[in-house]
Design a protein around this motif. Structure first.
Motif, PDB file in Angstrom:
ATOM      1  N   ALA A  53       2.496   4.045   8.697  1.00 51.91           N
ATOM      2  CA  ALA A  53       2.984   4.779   7.242  1.00 51.91           C
ATOM      3  C   ALA A  53       3.026   3.858   6.393  1.00 51.91           C
ATOM      4  N   TYR A  54       2.855   4.317   5.258  1.00 50.87           N
ATOM      5  CA  TYR A  54       2.871   3.428   3.963  1.00 50.87           C
ATOM      6  C   TYR A  54       3.570   4.311   2.872  1.00 50.87           C
ATOM      7  N   LEU A  55       4.674   3.655   2.291  1.00 48.90           N
ATOM      8  CA  LEU A  55       5.566   4.253   1.354  1.00 48.90           C
ATOM      9  C   LEU A  55       5.275   3.274   0.142  1.00 48.90           C
ATOM     10  N   SER A  56       4.369   3.833  -0.889  1.00 51.13           N
ATOM     11  CA  SER A  56       4.445   3.144  -2.178  1.00 51.13           C
ATOM     12  C   SER A  56       5.635   3.527  -2.901  1.00 51.13           C
ATOM     13  N   LEU A  57       6.211   2.594  -3.588  1.00 46.92           N
ATOM     14  CA  LEU A  57       7.424   2.780  -4.347  1.00 46.92           C
ATOM     15  C   LEU A  57       7.063   3.047  -5.877  1.00 46.92           C
ATOM     16  N   ASP A  58       5.831   2.668  -6.255  1.00 55.44           N
ATOM     17  CA  ASP A  58       5.403   2.714  -7.601  1.00 55.44           C
ATOM     18  C   ASP A  58       3.932   3.031  -7.670  1.00 55.44           C
ATOM     19  N   GLU A  59       3.556   3.396  -8.702  1.00 59.51           N
ATOM     20  CA  GLU A  59       2.123   4.099  -9.052  1.00 59.51           C
ATOM     21  C   GLU A  59       1.051   3.168  -8.593  1.00 59.51           C
ATOM     22  N   GLU A  60       1.358   1.891  -8.927  1.00 57.86           N
ATOM     23  CA  GLU A  60       0.248   0.641  -8.989  1.00 57.86           C
ATOM     24  C   GLU A  60       0.272   0.153  -7.808  1.00 57.86           C
ATOM     25  N   GLU A  61       0.960   0.828  -6.646  1.00 56.87           N
ATOM     26  CA  GLU A  61       1.284   0.259  -5.492  1.00 56.87           C
ATOM     27  C   GLU A  61       1.279  -1.097  -5.149  1.00 56.87           C
ATOM     28  N   THR A  62       2.072  -1.718  -6.040  1.00 56.16           N
ATOM     29  CA  THR A  62       2.676  -3.083  -5.856  1.00 56.16           C
ATOM     30  C   THR A  62       3.675  -3.358  -4.884  1.00 56.16           C
ATOM     31  N   ILE A  63       4.542  -2.306  -4.645  1.00 54.71           N
ATOM     32  CA  ILE A  63       5.729  -2.493  -3.940  1.00 54.71           C
ATOM     33  C   ILE A  63       5.494  -1.370  -2.876  1.00 54.71           C
ATOM     34  N   VAL A  64       5.197  -1.877  -1.658  1.00 43.88           N
ATOM     35  CA  VAL A  64       4.857  -0.758  -0.567  1.00 43.88           C
ATOM     36  C   VAL A  64       5.633  -1.133   1.034  1.00 43.88           C
ATOM     37  N   ILE A  65       6.138  -0.244   1.166  1.00 44.33           N
ATOM     38  CA  ILE A  65       6.853  -0.298   2.667  1.00 44.33           C
ATOM     39  C   ILE A  65       6.021   0.346   3.713  1.00 44.33           C
ATOM     40  N   SER A  66       5.651  -0.341   4.842  1.00 45.15           N
ATOM     41  CA  SER A  66       5.129   0.048   5.891  1.00 45.15           C
ATOM     42  C   SER A  66       5.812   0.082   7.043  1.00 45.15           C
ATOM     43  N   PHE A  67       5.397   0.769   7.890  1.00 43.14           N
ATOM     44  CA  PHE A  67       5.808   0.743   9.412  1.00 43.14           C
ATOM     45  C   PHE A  67       5.046   1.648  10.368  1.00 43.14           C
ATOM     46  N   PRO A  68       5.006   0.983  11.618  1.00 47.96           N
ATOM     47  CA  PRO A  68       4.302   1.185  12.669  1.00 47.96           C
ATOM     48  C   PRO A  68       4.477   2.574  13.193  1.00 47.96           C
ATOM     49  N   LEU A  69       3.716   3.533  13.470  1.00 42.94           N
ATOM     50  CA  LEU A  69       3.736   4.827  14.209  1.00 42.94           C
ATOM     51  C   LEU A  69       3.609   4.789  15.801  1.00 42.94           C
ATOM     52  N   GLY A  70       3.513   3.554  16.243  1.00 46.14           N
ATOM     53  CA  GLY A  70       3.370   3.489  17.750  1.00 46.14           C
ATOM     54  C   GLY A  70       3.881   2.022  18.108  1.00 46.14           C
ATOM     55  N   ARG A  71       3.560   1.539  19.131  1.00 48.93           N
ATOM     56  CA  ARG A  71       3.956   0.416  19.665  1.00 48.93           C
ATOM     57  C   ARG A  71       2.943  -0.644  19.322  1.00 48.93           C
ATOM     58  N   LEU A  72       3.285  -1.750  18.458  1.00 45.39           N
ATOM     59  CA  LEU A  72       2.333  -2.769  18.233  1.00 45.39           C
ATOM     60  C   LEU A  72       2.074  -3.845  19.244  1.00 45.39           C
ATOM     61  N   ARG A  73       0.951  -4.209  19.312  1.00 51.06           N
ATOM     62  CA  ARG A  73       0.432  -5.207  20.297  1.00 51.06           C
ATOM     63  C   ARG A  73       0.831  -6.587  19.566  1.00 51.06           C
ATOM     64  N   ARG A  74       0.967  -7.751  20.685  1.00 54.24           N
ATOM     65  CA  ARG A  74       1.107  -8.837  20.197  1.00 54.24           C
ATOM     66  C   ARG A  74       0.163  -9.464  19.029  1.00 54.24           C
ATOM     67  N   ASN A  75      -0.966  -8.934  18.911  1.00 54.74           N
ATOM     68  CA  ASN A  75      -1.885  -9.498  17.575  1.00 54.74           C
ATOM     69  C   ASN A  75      -1.444  -8.802  16.402  1.00 54.74           C
ATOM     70  N   GLU A  76      -0.938  -7.535  16.621  1.00 53.73           N
ATOM     71  CA  GLU A  76      -0.506  -6.884  15.399  1.00 53.73           C
ATOM     72  C   GLU A  76       0.695  -7.292  14.856  1.00 53.73           C
ATOM     73  N   ILE A  77       1.761  -7.687  15.765  1.00 49.00           N
ATOM     74  CA  ILE A  77       2.858  -8.176  15.020  1.00 49.00           C
ATOM     75  C   ILE A  77       2.600  -9.567  14.571  1.00 49.00           C
ATOM     76  N   GLU A  78       1.893 -10.519  15.211  1.00 53.79           N
ATOM     77  CA  GLU A  78       1.621 -11.637  14.796  1.00 53.79           C
ATOM     78  C   GLU A  78       0.862 -11.958  13.389  1.00 53.79           C
ATOM     79  N   PHE A  79       0.228 -10.646  13.158  1.00 61.78           N
ATOM     80  CA  PHE A  79      -0.483 -10.430  11.794  1.00 61.78           C
ATOM     81  C   PHE A  79       0.377 -11.095  10.680  1.00 61.78           C
ATOM     82  N   TYR A  80       1.861 -10.310  10.845  1.00 64.49           N
ATOM     83  CA  TYR A  80       2.654 -10.464   9.621  1.00 64.49           C
ATOM     84  C   TYR A  80       3.130 -11.872   9.705  1.00 64.49           C
ATOM     85  N   SER A  81       3.182 -12.656  10.839  1.00 65.61           N
ATOM     86  CA  SER A  81       3.596 -14.100  10.830  1.00 65.61           C
ATOM     87  C   SER A  81       2.376 -14.705  10.290  1.00 65.61           C
TER      88      SER A  81
END
Length: 187
Positions: A53-81
């Motif tokens: 899920a993505y929550l855009s805090l501004d119209e231009e989508e320059t500040i966005v909060i995301s969170f998984p809707l299921g259990r992330l696999r290792r490579n999906e977690i490592e994507f952020y690192s």
């Protein structure tokens, strides 16, 4: 809930076009649904990735909060690192972390800025520095190279929430109507 900033803000190589990307790995969807946001949407990048899920805090989508809707696999977690990931404590101390940008440059923060070295030929070093698997390094490198070659690669599924629709309601709607969405949140 524990949030992290990832990408250029975490690495410290920001510019006027940089956005602020925030990931919450252990979300409280009720709290997130009460935030005053400009736009909410669900994204499933590929049929085999966990929807977020993505929550855009501004119209231009320059500040966005995301969170998984299921259990992330290792490579999906490592994507952020891979892109650089820092928590609120580190951010408040003005700490910067290494990561790889969209141009496939390994960004290494220094006391007075940062160094950039090509990821190509330095994959093993990046794996050790970022503390993620070489497999994830190679996968992200392939995806970003394809993106640079073809332009934005798109997403498998995007659902934009309407009006007062809650993330919970949107989740249930997608869960019932899309077998790929359902499969990846049931993992």
């Amino acid at each position: 809930m524990e949030g992290y900033v990832y990408g250029s803000v975490a690495r410290g190589d920001v510019n006027e076009k940089s956005d602020v990307d925030i990931i919450v790995f252990n979300p409280n969807q009720i709290v997130l649904d009460t935030l005053n946001v400009n736009h909410k949407y669900l994204i499933q990048a590929t049929p085999n990735s966990v929807p977020k899920a993505y929550l855009s805090l501004d119209e231009e989508e320059t500040i966005v909060i995301s969170f998984p809707l299921g259990r992330l696999r290792r490579n999906e977690i490592e994507f952020y690192s891979f892109g650089g990931l820092v928590d609120l404590k580190g951010l408040s101390k003005n700490e910067r972390v290494p990561g790889v940008n969209k141009k496939l440059m390994l960004i290494i923060p220094t006391e007075n800025g940062h160094m950039e070295i090509p990821l190509e030929g330095n994959e093993d070093y990046a794996s050790k520095l970022l503390k993620i698997s070489l497999e994830t390094i190679m996968e992200r490198k392939r995806l970003l190279a394809r993106r640079m070659e073809r332009g934005h690669t798109g997403v498998f599924l995007r659902y934009d929430l309407g009006g007062n629709e809650s993330i919970y309601d949107a989740f249930n709607k997608m869960y019932k109507s899309n077998k790929f969405f359902k499969r990846m949140v049931d993992v």
